[in-house]
Design a protein around this motif. Structure first.
Motif, PDB file in Angstrom:
ATOM      1  N   LYS A 242       0.820  -1.208   0.000  1.00  0.00           N
ATOM      2  CA  LYS A 242       0.000   0.000   0.000  1.00  0.00           C
ATOM      3  C   LYS A 242       0.862   1.269   0.000  1.00  0.00           C
ATOM      4  N   SER A 243       1.941   1.210  -0.755  1.00  0.00           N
ATOM      5  CA  SER A 243       2.817   2.365  -0.884  1.00  0.00           C
ATOM      6  C   SER A 243       2.106   3.465  -1.676  1.00  0.00           C
ATOM      7  N   ASP A 244       2.256   4.717  -1.230  1.00  0.00           N
ATOM      8  CA  ASP A 244       1.660   5.809  -1.999  1.00  0.00           C
ATOM      9  C   ASP A 244       2.619   6.335  -3.065  1.00  0.00           C
ATOM     10  N   THR A 245       3.885   5.871  -3.021  1.00  0.00           N
ATOM     11  CA  THR A 245       4.884   6.269  -4.012  1.00  0.00           C
ATOM     12  C   THR A 245       5.725   5.058  -4.360  1.00  0.00           C
ATOM     13  N   VAL A 246       6.068   4.922  -5.644  1.00  0.00           N
ATOM     14  CA  VAL A 246       6.980   3.869  -6.067  1.00  0.00           C
ATOM     15  C   VAL A 246       8.100   4.498  -6.878  1.00  0.00           C
ATOM     16  N   ALA A 247       9.323   4.057  -6.619  1.00  0.00           N
ATOM     17  CA  ALA A 247      10.468   4.447  -7.434  1.00  0.00           C
ATOM     18  C   ALA A 247      10.835   3.262  -8.316  1.00  0.00           C
ATOM     19  N   VAL A 248      10.775   3.444  -9.626  1.00  0.00           N
ATOM     20  CA  VAL A 248      11.107   2.377 -10.565  1.00  0.00           C
ATOM     21  C   VAL A 248      12.525   2.608 -11.047  1.00  0.00           C
ATOM     22  N   ASN A 249      13.445   1.784 -10.542  1.00  0.00           N
ATOM     23  CA  ASN A 249      14.875   1.941 -10.795  1.00  0.00           C
ATOM     24  C   ASN A 249      15.398   0.693 -11.504  1.00  0.00           C
ATOM     25  N   THR A 250      14.694   0.322 -12.581  1.00  0.00           N
ATOM     26  CA  THR A 250      15.059  -0.861 -13.356  1.00  0.00           C
ATOM     27  C   THR A 250      15.246  -0.431 -14.813  1.00  0.00           C
ATOM     28  N   THR A 269       2.022   7.822  -6.773  1.00  0.00           N
ATOM     29  CA  THR A 269       3.021   8.589  -7.523  1.00  0.00           C
ATOM     30  C   THR A 269       4.108   7.657  -8.037  1.00  0.00           C
ATOM     31  N   LYS A 270       4.464   7.829  -9.301  1.00  0.00           N
ATOM     32  CA  LYS A 270       5.490   6.993  -9.920  1.00  0.00           C
ATOM     33  C   LYS A 270       6.717   7.846 -10.223  1.00  0.00           C
ATOM     34  N   VAL A 271       7.788   7.598  -9.457  1.00  0.00           N
ATOM     35  CA  VAL A 271       9.078   8.255  -9.689  1.00  0.00           C
ATOM     36  C   VAL A 271       9.925   7.292 -10.497  1.00  0.00           C
ATOM     37  N   VAL A 272      10.472   7.749 -11.618  1.00  0.00           N
ATOM     38  CA  VAL A 272      11.246   6.852 -12.471  1.00  0.00           C
ATOM     39  C   VAL A 272      12.626   7.452 -12.754  1.00  0.00           C
ATOM     40  N   ILE A 273      13.528   6.603 -13.215  1.00  0.00           N
ATOM     41  CA  ILE A 273      14.846   7.076 -13.640  1.00  0.00           C
ATOM     42  C   ILE A 273      14.770   7.495 -15.104  1.00  0.00           C
ATOM     43  N   ASP A 274      15.771   8.241 -15.534  1.00  0.00           N
ATOM     44  CA  ASP A 274      15.768   8.818 -16.875  1.00  0.00           C
ATOM     45  C   ASP A 274      15.536   7.801 -17.997  1.00  0.00           C
ATOM     46  N   PRO A 275      16.114   6.598 -17.950  1.00  0.00           N
ATOM     47  CA  PRO A 275      15.876   5.649 -19.037  1.00  0.00           C
ATOM     48  C   PRO A 275      14.407   5.298 -19.248  1.00  0.00           C
ATOM     49  N   ILE A 282       8.099   4.128 -22.937  1.00  0.00           N
ATOM     50  CA  ILE A 282       6.760   4.672 -22.703  1.00  0.00           C
ATOM     51  C   ILE A 282       5.721   3.870 -23.488  1.00  0.00           C
ATOM     52  N   ALA A 283       6.054   3.533 -24.726  1.00  0.00           N
ATOM     53  CA  ALA A 283       5.127   2.732 -25.537  1.00  0.00           C
ATOM     54  C   ALA A 283       4.905   1.360 -24.913  1.00  0.00           C
ATOM     55  N   ALA A 284       5.966   0.749 -24.400  1.00  0.00           N
ATOM     56  CA  ALA A 284       5.843  -0.569 -23.773  1.00  0.00           C
ATOM     57  C   ALA A 284       5.034  -0.506 -22.488  1.00  0.00           C
ATOM     58  N   ALA A 285       5.139   0.607 -21.764  1.00  0.00           N
ATOM     59  CA  ALA A 285       4.430   0.752 -20.493  1.00  0.00           C
ATOM     60  C   ALA A 285       2.947   0.993 -20.681  1.00  0.00           C
ATOM     61  N   GLY A 286       2.562   1.526 -21.826  1.00  0.00           N
ATOM     62  CA  GLY A 286       1.159   1.813 -22.069  1.00  0.00           C
ATOM     63  C   GLY A 286       0.594   2.788 -21.047  1.00  0.00           C
ATOM     64  N   ALA A 287      -0.564   2.469 -20.494  1.00  0.00           N
ATOM     65  CA  ALA A 287      -1.207   3.338 -19.509  1.00  0.00           C
ATOM     66  C   ALA A 287      -0.382   3.473 -18.236  1.00  0.00           C
ATOM     67  N   GLY A 288       0.542   2.539 -18.013  1.00  0.00           N
ATOM     68  CA  GLY A 288       1.365   2.590 -16.814  1.00  0.00           C
ATOM     69  C   GLY A 288       2.323   3.769 -16.788  1.00  0.00           C
ATOM     70  N   ALA A 289       2.592   4.374 -17.952  1.00  0.00           N
ATOM     71  CA  ALA A 289       3.490   5.531 -18.004  1.00  0.00           C
ATOM     72  C   ALA A 289       2.779   6.817 -17.594  1.00  0.00           C
ATOM     73  N   GLU A 290       1.472   6.806 -17.577  1.00  0.00           N
ATOM     74  CA  GLU A 290       0.705   8.017 -17.281  1.00  0.00           C
ATOM     75  C   GLU A 290       1.066   8.586 -15.906  1.00  0.00           C
ATOM     76  N   GLY A 291       1.460   9.850 -15.900  1.00  0.00           N
ATOM     77  CA  GLY A 291       1.719  10.555 -14.651  1.00  0.00           C
ATOM     78  C   GLY A 291       3.110  10.364 -14.071  1.00  0.00           C
ATOM     79  N   MET A 292       3.965   9.541 -14.685  1.00  0.00           N
ATOM     80  CA  MET A 292       5.285   9.299 -14.086  1.00  0.00           C
ATOM     81  C   MET A 292       6.129  10.574 -14.129  1.00  0.00           C
ATOM     82  N   ILE A 293       7.010  10.726 -13.133  1.00  0.00           N
ATOM     83  CA  ILE A 293       7.856  11.910 -13.027  1.00  0.00           C
ATOM     84  C   ILE A 293       9.321  11.511 -12.917  1.00  0.00           C
ATOM     85  N   TRP A 294      10.213  12.409 -13.368  1.00  0.00           N
ATOM     86  CA  TRP A 294      11.649  12.183 -13.237  1.00  0.00           C
ATOM     87  C   TRP A 294      12.362  13.526 -13.286  1.00  0.00           C
TER      88      TRP A 294
END
Length: 414
Positions: A242-250, A269-275, A282-294
């Motif tokens: 039940k995290s309100d923020t995730v950092a995707v560092n993959t 909230t989705k915090v991502v790294i530059d890659p 973004i195309a591979a993530a589909g709707a999952g990319a919506e709203g991500m920040i970096w």
């Protein structure tokens, strides 16, 4: 108690980030570093030639361009900037910049050999490049008492070099800035998804510390094996926590992780790294990319007079240069050198070069946040004169900047 974090970047993660294109964005605030002798903002930058005619200023450059991961854009963008400076800005106080470069492969031994070869060229200073093998070159710069102007600060040798001045930073400050922004939105619990190799684990640990330093009370580590094809179990851990923020560092599995998080109903909230900002990801993530920040250290193309000039100059002189952060750093280093060293062009010494950048504060920085070379901008990295980052957000098919520049230092323990 906050713990100061030395920015010892994970080599693999940092190098992958170098190869990721910066995304286009809407205009944002900036401090324009108008070059010495340049035309007014908005004018044709190629309208009036102004050739440098005095003796050349030789600068050395060791840059990572061989091996599995490369960043040739740093050199080609720097060469484009030097050509523009020499042809249209009268060089550095009338002296043309002559870049003597040597290609390295990320191995310290190769960088050492490059450094020794460049010392034979009698450089006035070194134009710092992108080089994960910098530990081999910097002892040579120390022995010769040479200033290093600019660089992609991938390792501690660049970050702590006594006579170094670095104008922008990535692969640490950018992630910290994004975490700081997320915390301002009320985040309190986070999950950090990271690749469980040595570099990824180190980067994941930094992310966890950034969250703790900005007030997150619960931080969950979610490692992912480098060879993992199915990330559903790790995504489920984030949702179950039940995290309100995730950092995707993959770097490799970013699209898959974002897509799976969306499928499992993650709404935080989705915090991502530059890659992760790569259009293919973004195309591979589909709707999952919506709203991500970096985070990112430069004005995007078209957002300021500086970034507009940079795009035009690179297109004219080095059109094959990839529009990536490393390229922008190379261009920035040359333009800042032209601006700040022109007034002392006939008396360039290591002391005068470093002193020119250390003088004053909030100095105009080409296409980026103003810099202050007081050794205090990034904890544990005294050579870095500016860590401020734009926050980028992907939403509804477009990338924009949100808010003003963010200082990453508090998240890093400063």
């Amino acid at each position: 108690m906050k713990r100061k974090v030395l920015v010892t970047y994970g080599v693999a993660v940092a190098a992958v980030a170098l190869l990721t294109a910066c995304s286009n964005s809407s205009p944002s605030s900036s401090s324009s570093a108008t070059p010495s002798g340049s035309a007014a903002a908005g004018a044709d930058p190629f309208a009036t030639p102004n050739k440098a005619t005095k003796s050349p200023i030789v600068v050395g450059l060791v840059n990572l361009e061989a091996g599995p991961i490369t960043a040739p854009g740093y050199r080609t963008a720097a060469e484009a900037a030097a050509s523009y400076v020499n042809d249209y800005l009268g060089g550095v106080g009338g002296h043309p910049i002559k870049i003597e470069s040597c290609v390295t492969d990320g191995q310290p031994a190769t960088s050492q050999r490059c450094a020794n070869q460049l010392l034979d060229k009698k450089p006035v200073f070194i134009l710092g490049g992108a080089d994960v093998g910098g530990a081999g070159a910097y002892p040579a710069w120390t022995r010769a008492n040479l200033a290093v102007v600019g660089a992609v600060p991938l390792t501690p040798v660049e970050q702590t070099y006594k006579n170094g001045v670095i104008f922008s930073a990535i692969s640490g400050p950018d992630n910290a800035a994004a975490v700081s922004y997320a915390s301002q939105k009320g985040g309190k619990s986070a999950s950090v998804v990271y690749t469980s190799d040595a570099a990824g684990t180190h980067s994941g640990e930094l992310f966890q510390q950034f969250f703790k330093n900005t007030g997150y009370t619960t931080v969950k580590a979610v490692p992912v094996a480098p060879t993992a094809a199915d990330l559903s179990a790790q995504a489920a851990q984030v949702v179950t926590a039940k995290s309100d923020t995730v950092a995707v560092n993959t770097p490799v599995g970013c699209g898959s992780m974002l897509k799976t998080l969306d499928q499992l109903g993650f709404k935080g909230t989705k915090v991502v790294i530059d890659p992760c900002a790569d259009p293919k990801v973004i195309a591979a993530a589909g709707a999952g990319a919506e709203g991500m920040i970096w985070g990112g250290p430069f004005d995007p193309p078209g957002a300021s007079a500086d970034s507009t000039l940079m795009a035009a100059v690179i297109k004219k002189y080095q059109p094959a240069t990839a529009p990536i952060t490393a390229s922008y750093m190379g261009f920035q280093a040359v333009m800042n050198a032209q601006k700040y060293l022109s007034p002392i062009s006939d008396k360039l010494t290591t002391e005068s070069i470093v002193g020119a950048f250390q003088a004053g504060s909030n100095n105009a920085n080409f296409a980026a946040h103003p810099f202050t070379c007081d050794g205090k901008q990034i904890p544990g990295a005294p050579s870095i004169c500016n860590g401020y980052q734009h926050i980028f957000q992907y939403s509804k098919g477009a990338t924009t900047t949100v808010g003003d520049w963010v200082n990453p230092a508090p998240a890093m323990g400063g």
